[in-house]
Design a protein around this motif. Structure first.
Motif, PDB file in Angstrom:
ATOM      1  N   ILE A 490      43.929  44.670  40.452  1.00  0.00           N
ATOM      2  CA  ILE A 490      42.494  44.470  40.609  1.00  0.00           C
ATOM      3  C   ILE A 490      41.789  45.738  40.164  1.00  0.00           C
ATOM      4  CG2 ILE A 490      40.680  43.957  42.258  1.00  0.00           C
ATOM      5  CD1 ILE A 490      42.795  42.268  43.690  1.00  0.00           C
ATOM      6  N   ALA A 500      40.731  40.683  37.965  1.00  0.00           N
ATOM      7  CA  ALA A 500      42.095  40.603  38.473  1.00  0.00           C
ATOM      8  C   ALA A 500      42.984  40.291  37.284  1.00  0.00           C
ATOM      9  CB  ALA A 500      42.212  39.514  39.523  1.00  0.00           C
ATOM     10  N   TRP A 510      40.804  36.232  37.392  1.00  0.00           N
ATOM     11  CA  TRP A 510      39.400  35.973  37.724  1.00  0.00           C
ATOM     12  C   TRP A 510      38.611  37.246  37.481  1.00  0.00           C
ATOM     13  CZ3 TRP A 510      38.059  39.466  41.350  1.00  0.00           C
ATOM     14  CH2 TRP A 510      38.999  39.841  42.314  1.00  0.00           C
ATOM     15  N   SER A 511      37.318  37.101  37.376  1.00  0.00           N
ATOM     16  CA  SER A 511      36.465  38.277  37.238  1.00  0.00           C
ATOM     17  C   SER A 511      35.148  37.972  37.925  1.00  0.00           C
ATOM     18  CB  SER A 511      36.238  38.605  35.773  1.00  0.00           C
ATOM     19  OG  SER A 511      35.567  37.561  35.140  1.00  0.00           O
ATOM     20  N   GLY A 572      38.609  35.293  43.967  1.00  0.00           N
ATOM     21  CA  GLY A 572      37.655  36.090  43.203  1.00  0.00           C
ATOM     22  C   GLY A 572      36.216  35.822  43.589  1.00  0.00           C
TER      23      GLY A 572
END
Lengths: 982, 300
Positions: A490, A500, A510-511, A572
């Motif tokens: 992360i 991530a 994910w962001s 996320g």
């Protein structure tokens, strides 16, 4: 039987020899490691319109990268990462084949070959004072057949030949105290325009051939000005007055200045609000932003201002693009919920749109920051437009025909902090077959592998095997593996976005663009500081998702308020966010967790208060229990003071249960005339030490001093703080300290004379390794200091252990008088170092390797045994058996031990190591402009078979052996029988 | 502690004897000796008379140093818990100015003021609350308090032994005090038990510490070449003896030779035994005959 044994032995030997290799084979590249290349947030972009360059876009970025990108796919054709201090100020194309960059405050001009990025020439431009730097490449301006490049930098105007970079002439403006803002070209003359103060406007006319000063004019404007001067055309400028209520139009004709002024209220009725001129270059037009509107104002030839249009909610405007003779297009974008409307308009014909598109863009990319447009000829011979957009999260998008053609996550070029999170446990019911496709595929894979091992594979098979290994679905699964290789990395980026990344293949899982770290009216320049593991559930809280804490601040200064965000590490999603009333100077994760496995954190503000998070009564209870055992320290590097603190009581002046006062327990004051703090390093809080004692060759036992409350401080002489070479060896020294952070005791103190920083250090177990420069030897050095505990040294007698008369189980307090001995040794090291880190494993059994980020942006693994203070010139037999290497004065650099093998982690800034569950293996993540991840096993994978171990081969071997046994048995029976018959 | 006064006097006599001689050596010596053994608690103050004479004697003989040798004092202050600091004692030392301009302290002595009744009461409070006893020193001994005070603290429960025992390690850099390691001279086991001291007087041990030099990097000319070539594993394989290299060939060879020799020795034995045309006779006989003969070989 003998034959069977021989067959077995050969096979065994063969198997062993294939797995005893420590370095990497060519075909193993990319199996466990991944490498991603980025460029950073784009500052300038240039589309090349000529034939070969049509498919490319040239960019320069905030990470000081100059790159050429593929317009079709967004891949990097070539890329150059300039140094951290070599900021790119200007980018342009000269002669249609060279990319010209101006960098380092206008002092370095370079030309790169457009197709392949080779440097053609470089010239350094001299100047005397700092000033704005301008790169200007005039069209068709020649001096002695050379095409000129005009550069203003460091108070001088330089004319540089674009063929070889030679400076043809220079004109110094340093004596004139003029802030040059613009260079204007008119046939054979060059005009340089700028301000002295904020109202004196000057124009100088120069001869383009030789730089001779021809004329000079100045005028005093009726009022002070605000902001930058903007060029409208080759002879017209606009600027705002300092009340931001009037627009001044300045016109230069043959070196003579005339100006007009007009109040904004004449153009628009509702002119309340702060007006700003948008720095987009449009012919005969300029854009003025008031609140959320943008006014487009035309400047007529007479110098009159005419309002052309008023647009709402404009996010970004591009510069004008010349599409044909006398026709200019310009683009702007509007936001509406999750949609972006892109408009391209003709500058001279305002009524129609050349293009109007709506694009759906991921919310996590934020607003549009910059927009660059480019045109192309459609199949029906009309003009089409594509736009390059730089988003708030620093990502880069190419939009064409209402769609995102490609996107680059260039926010990842500016990683601020990294932490890891475990993946979810594999749910029952998900069968292996589902992941492994089917049995036939599995078998086919193994047969292929077998072929490869037996070297009977055809070239096509080899390719297939390689592909199979690279996309092995095993490593990119979204569940936990029992070796602990699969994790989420992360990362927090400077744009305030959290990503991530999967350790298996480096993809973004994910962001999230944190809204607490987005620009608002309250929080003008938010910066993300650190990322912490907030909740790491295991055992009883397994049904909860782990979460992470992001700490930020509303500006670069310490006095701005803090912001916190809590993010679910699996989904996320932001769970909670807090905008705090207090500031943040330090965040201390405490070694206590509450019943939901949330870690307690203390946030120290700048007003001597400590705040406890999470804000729950349970957390207070836990803290009250351990109240007297919480100690921490603070380093005031500018002041040269280190202080130790402990909690005292609840806050007296603030009514807040979760606020505590603290007191200073100790202080160390370094004399400011002789020492300055340049580096401080502590041990990692999660480090595990397996063996506390070290057995020497004479069967003597040394106990490691393994206190976690130790701090390494390196101080340099004040004169030797600058660059290497600025101080003589006599006035340079380096003093290192090892300090107990609970009591403030100095455990060890040592002076290196004739040495200076920069110091890079790493502290692990009972040793610290640091890297610095030795001015006397003209070389870099690395030193090691090992600290041993003498107070436990008596525990050597076996009888003491048998009878339980040892003091090993008694609790150790920092208030014991420390009896430590240290051993140290220095070695020369060829490279300068960007970062230094040590491998960490789950139980701390595996031997350690130092990971050194070299100046060449690679990561070198160096065995800790080379940095052993006990190395002697001629080790005895016993010492050799222990693994002591004979003493050498320099540390070896073995090219096979570069864990980045042939790759470069451009702009390397940091290395992070995370233990895997498998004891032998450590996960390494290196970040800079590029990202690199790999697994390393410092003592080789002694506890597991390698990933490409062929089980089929093992099976085959066993079958063959059994068959061989039978065959030989039958043969020997037959022979026996024949023997008996004889 | 019996050896201590003896060593002390030995050092003093040594000092007196070489006072005439080499300046720098002598000072380093007395610095080390007195530094480690330190000042005494105030009840053993009489022991300090000899060093004083030592310095006067030096004053007489060494003219360059004598002018720059001066006596200085700096205070120790203490606080109970979060109370304000008050004077607790005085350090006195000799300030030595070196010919190259550096200044160092030598012969540190410490005299603690006896605790007043109020202070005793405060100290008991600290012991009950397991709170901190704090001390502070000026960071510059020439112009106290210097830039800032050097603070150090200890849990009060660590100090009571027989009386009250304390241990100072003062880290110096010239005339600047960097830090002071303050605490009990020995252990302070956790959990700390409440224990009141038998008598309310401090027994103090003081040590002055200066920075040590880092060991020099070893330089070998021959290894420098190796290092520059970049082959770090330049450890040459040791030349093995002939036996070590070829034992695996020699042993089988030896066995074959032995075998051949024994066979050669057997030949003469077997010839006379098997001569009398027995080959054509019945098989069992031959087998019987062969058995003992081979056994004979083995036995030999």
């Amino acid at each position: 039987m003998a034959m069977a044994i021989r067959v077995f032995l050969t096979l065994l030997l063969f198997l062993i020899s294939t797995h005893l290799t420590s370095s990497l084979y060519e075909d193993q590249v990319g199996l466990m490691d991944w490498h991603q290349q980025y460029i950073g947030k784009v500052k300038h972009a240039l589309f090349h319109t000529q034939k070969t360059g049509r498919k490319r876009v040239l960019v320069s970025t905030e990470e000081n990268v100059v790159a050429s990108l593929d317009l079709r796919h967004g891949e990097i054709f070539w890329r150059h990462v300039l140094g951290t201090n070599d900021v790119v100020d200007g980018l342009d194309i000269a002669l249609g084949k060279y990319v010209i960059t101006l960098s380092s405050d206008g002092s370095i001009l370079r030309a790169w070959n457009l197709p392949d990025g080779q440097m053609v020439w470089e010239s350094s431009l001299q100047g005397s004072k700092a000033s704005k730097s301008i790169l200007y490449i005039p069209k068709n301006l020649k001096a002695d057949k050379d095409d000129l490049i005009l550069v203003f930098g460091k108070g001088c105007l330089h004319a540089v030949s674009s063929i070889d970079g030679e400076v043809l002439w220079r004109q110094d403006f340093a004596g004139e105290s003029i802030e040059v803002g613009h260079i204007i070209q008119s046939t054979d003359e060059i005009y340089v325009a700028g301000f002295i103060g904020s109202s004196e406007f000057y124009v100088y006319g120069l001869n383009a051939k030789n730089g001779e000063l021809l004329k000079k004019d100045h005028t005093t404007l009726p009022c002070d000005t605000f902001g930058e001067l903007l060029t409208i055309s080759s002879d017209k400028f606009v600027v705002l007055d300092n009340m931001r209520s009037k627009i001044l139009t300045i016109k230069i004709k043959n070196g003579k200045i005339s100006y007009n002024q007009k109040p904004i209220s004449d153009l628009i009725k509702d002119s309340s609000g702060q007006a700003v001129i948008v720095p987009s270059r449009l012919p005969e037009l300029f854009a003025l932003q008031i609140n959320s509107h943008v006014l487009l104002i035309k400047v007529t030839n007479e110098g009159d201002l005419v309002l052309v249009d008023k647009i709402n909610n404009v996010a970004a405007c591009s510069d004008a693009l010349s599409i044909s003779e006398g026709q200019h297009a310009f683009a702007f974008a509007q936001h509406e919920d999750s949609k972006i409307f892109l408009f391209v308009k003709d500058v001279s014909d305002w009524n129609g749109d050349l293009l109007k598109e709506s694009i759906i863009i991921d919310q996590q990319r934020g607003n549009i920051d910059k927009i660059f447009i480019n045109n192309y000829l459609r199949t029906d011979r009309s003009y089409g437009f594509r736009a390059l957009m730089v988003m708030e999260d620093h990502s880069l998008l190419l939009v064409q025909q209402g769609e995102i053609v490609w996107s680059r996550e260039d926010g990842l070029a500016s990683v601020v902090d990294v932490t890891t999170s475990e993946l979810p446990v594999e749910k029952e019911g998900v069968s292996v077959a589902k992941v492994e496709q089917n049995l036939f595929e599995w078998l086919k894979g193994h047969v292929l592998k077998l072929k490869g091992t037996l070297m009977i594979a055809s070239p096509e098979d080899v390719v297939a095997i390689q592909a199979l290994r690279l996309r092995s679905s095993e490593k990119s699964k979204m569940t936990r593996d029992h070796n602990g290789f699969r994790k989420l990395l992360i990362v927090l980026t400077r744009a305030g976005k959290v990503f991530a990344l999967h350790t298996g293949d480096g993809r973004v899982v994910w962001s999230i663009l944190l809204h607490t770290l987005r620009k608002t009216e309250v929080c003008v320049h938010p910066v993300g500081l650190n990322i912490y593991q907030w909740q790491v559930p295991h055992h009883h809280a397994l049904d909860e998702n782990p979460s992470i804490l992001v700490v930020g601040r509303c500006g670069p200064s310490l006095a701005t308020p803090a912001v916190l965000s809590f993010i679910d590490a699996y989904a996320g999603k932001e769970l909670n966010s807090l905008s705090l009333a207090h500031t943040v100077a330090q965040v201390i994760p405490l070694p206590y967790t509450d019943s939901t496995e949330q870690r307690l954190h203390l946030i120290i503000d700048i007003n001597q208060h400590a705040y406890l998070y999470p804000r729950t009564p349970e957390a207070i209870d836990i803290l009250q229990r351990e109240f007297s055992n919480v100690y921490w320290y603070s380093v005031e590097a500018d002041n040269g003071v280190i202080r130790g603190h402990a909690l005292k009581s609840n806050c007296i002046h603030i009514v807040d249960e979760y606020c505590f006062d603290f007191r200073d327990l100790w202080s160390i004051v370094f004399p400011s005339e002789s020492e300055k703090i340049i580096a401080t390093v502590t041990r990692k809080s999660n480090e595990v030490v397996h063996t506390q004692a070290k057995v020497m060759t004479d069967y003597d036992v040394m106990y490691k001093y393994v206190s976690k409350n130790v701090l390494f401080v390196a101080n340099a002489a004040p004169k030797a703080r600058g660059e290497i070479g600025a101080a003589t060896p006599e006035e340079a020294w380096l003093v290192i300290y090892i300090i107990d952070t609970v009591t403030g005791r100095i455990l060890h103190r040592m002076t290196h004379h004739g040495c200076q920083g920069p110091v890079h250090a790493v502290f692990s177990e009972n040793w610290v390794v640091y890297h610095y420069f030795n001015l006397r030897a003209h070389r870099y050095e690395m030193s090691v200091v090992e600290v041993y505990d003498q107070s436990r040294a008596d525990n050597k007698d076996v009888w003491k252990f048998v009878l339980g008369k040892h003091n090993l189980t008694s609790p150790i307090s920092s208030y014991y008088r420390p009896e430590v001995t240290t051993k140290s040794q220095s070695y020369f090291f060829t490279h300068s170092v960007k970062a230094i880190e040590v491998t960490s494993t789950a139980k701390g059994i595996t031997s350690k390797q130092l990971l050194i980020g070299t100046i060449g942006d690679q990561v070198l693994a160096l065995d800790k045994r080379f940095l052993d203070p006990r190395r002697t010139l001629n080790p005895s037999q016993a010492e050799k058996e222990e693994g002591i290497i004979p003493l050498t004065d320099s540390l070896p650099i073995i090219s096979q031990t570069y864990i980045t093998h042939s790759l470069k982690v451009e702009g390397l800034r940091g290395i992070v190591t995370v233990p895997a569950k498998l004891e032998s293996t450590s996960l390494v993540f290196a970040y800079g402009v590029d990202l690199f991840f790999t697994q390393i096993a410092p003592s080789r994978t002694y506890d597991s078979l390698t990933e490409d171990f062929s089980y089929a081969l093992l099976l085959l071997t066993i079958v063959a052996l059994v068959a061989a046994i039978f065959v030989t048995w039958v043969l020997s029976e037959r022979k026996d029988l024949q023997e008996k018959w004889r | 502690m019996g050896a201590l006064p003896f060593r002390f006097f030995f050092a003093v006599t040594l000092l007196l004897t070489c006072a005439l001689g080499f300046q720098s050596d002598e000072l380093l010596l007395d610095d080390d000796e007195f530094g480690i053994e330190g000042g005494r608690s105030f009840d053993s103050d009489s022991h300090h008379q000899p060093p004083a004479t030592a310095t006067t004697s030096r004053k007489r003989f060494s003219d360059s140093a004598s002018a720059s040798d001066s006596k200085i004092q700096f205070p120790l202050q203490h606080a109970f818990g979060d109370s304000d600091f008050s004077d607790a004692g005085n350090f006195s030392a000799r300030l030595k100015t070196w010919s190259h301009g550096g200044q160092t302290l030598t012969k540190l002595r410490f005299k603690r003021d006896p605790l007043t009744d109020v202070e005793q009461k405060n100290f008991q409070e600290l012991l009950r609350g397991d709170d901190f006893y704090r001390i502070r020193l000026p960071s510059n001994v020439l112009s106290p308090p210097g830039r800032e005070y050097i603070i150090s603290s200890v849990k009060a429960r660590c100090l009571p032994g027989d009386g009250l025992e304390e241990h100072f390690v003062i880290h110096m850099e010239g005339v600047n005090v960097l830090a002071v390691n303050y605490g009990a001279p020995g252990a302070c086991p956790y959990p700390r038990q409440l224990k009141l001291p038998a008598k309310w007087s401090f027994k103090s041990y003081t040590v002055l510490k200066n920075s040590e030099q880092a060991p020099r990097t070893p330089i070998f000319a021959e290894d420098v070449l190796g290092g520059e070539e970049g082959d770090g594993e330049a450890v040459k394989p040791i030349e093995k003896s002939f036996w070590a290299k070829y034992w695996m060939y020699l042993i089988p060879l030896g066995l074959i030779v032995m075998n051949a020799v024994t066979q050669a020795m057997n030949m003469p034995d077997e010839q006379p035994g098997g001569q009398p045309g027995a080959q054509t006779q019945q098989q069992p006989g031959a087998a019987v005959q062969r058995g003992p003969s081979s056994g004979g070989v083995r036995r030999r």
